[in-house]
Scaffold this active site. Structure first.
Site, short mmCIF file in Angstrom:
data_model
loop_
_atom_site.label_atom_id
_atom_site.label_comp_id
_atom_site.label_asym_id
_atom_site.label_seq_id
_atom_site.Cartn_x
_atom_site.Cartn_y
_atom_site.Cartn_z
CB CYS A 40 -0.48 0.08 1.73
SG CYS A 40 -1.82 1.40 0.94
CG HIS A 65 -5.69 -2.05 -1.52
ND1 HIS A 65 -4.60 -2.90 -1.32
CD2 HIS A 65 -5.71 -0.90 -1.46
CE1 HIS A 65 -3.95 -1.86 -0.44
NE2 HIS A 65 -4.25 -0.79 -0.88
CD GLU A 66 -6.54 1.52 -3.86
OE1 GLU A 66 -7.06 2.97 -3.35
OE2 GLU A 66 -5.09 1.21 -4.44
CG HIS A 126 -7.12 3.28 1.13
ND1 HIS A 126 -6.16 2.85 2.16
CD2 HIS A 126 -6.28 2.57 0.43
CE1 HIS A 126 -5.23 2.98 2.15
NE2 HIS A 126 -5.38 2.40 0.36
#
Length: 214
Positions: free
Chosen positions: A126, A168-169, A172
């Site tokens: 990351c 993953h994004e 966030h």
């Protein structure tokens, strides 16, 4: 619809960020903005400002370099992320990880859900946790809904490495870092990765470091 008073601070923050040329500063783990979650995008940025912000995210992602970047990673708590992956990897890696090129895309208000039972575990890193990687088991295929920067609806299935990127994004945007989902025994520095764990899959790491794969 958000109120004008609620919108103004975000627009001002983005204008402040864009007042300096070049890639935007990337926020590191420990900054509360990465943990607070984001508010849905609902016109807080005027179209021209949104376009400039998206372009700044693209420049920053490419300069890092990375394959995705979420707005809170540059200090903006809006539900916006960008992805792009040219996938410059050897054939054996492409096959093992399902890593295929992804064009530049903007994800606005994305939400994912699993599509099927399959899970896949690989090392990932990351931009907000520089210098480290860890194995994360994620859904092998996901359905992603949301919109693009023009408001066009998005409803699409992603599989393989692209599915990992969008998870993953999107995480966030919910205040979740990949480390929250990682096998902590797999945590490895970039130097250790280069020395020990360059294989296409993490099976060797699992045996040597003592963690389980799905």
């Amino acid at each position: 619809m958000g109120t004008p008073g609620a919108r103004a601070p975000l627009a001002e923050r983005v204008e402040e960020l864009l007042s300096v040329e070049g890639p935007l500063p990337i926020v590191a783990a420990g900054d509360p903005v990465l943990r607070r979650g984001t508010e849905p995008y609902d016109g807080q940025l005027e179209p021209a400002l949104l376009d400039r912000f998206v372009e700044a995210l693209r420049i920053t992602m490419r300069a890092a370099p990375g394959v995705g970047l979420a707005a809170p990673q540059v200090g903006v708590p809006l539900r916006i992320a960008v992805i792009e992956d040219p996938a410059p990897v050897p054939e054996e890696v492409r096959v093992a990880r399902g890593r295929v090129p992804q064009p530049f895309r903007v994800l606005v208000n994305p939400v994912y859900e699993p599509a099927g039972e399959g899970r896949a575990a690989f090392f990932e890193g990351c931009l907000s946790v520089p210098g480290w990687q860890a194995v994360v088991a994620r859904h092998a295929t996901v359905r992603l809904t949301g919109a693009d920067e023009r408001g066009h609806a998005l409803d699409e299935e992603f599989t393989g490495w692209p599915a990992r990127i969008v998870q993953h994004e999107t995480d966030h945007l919910d205040g979740t870092l990949y480390l929250d989902r990682a096998q902590t025994r797999s945590l490895s520095s970039d130097a250790a990765m280069a020395e020990y764990w360059t294989a296409p899959t993490p099976h060797g790491a699992a045996a040597a470091l003592g963690f389980e794969l799905p």
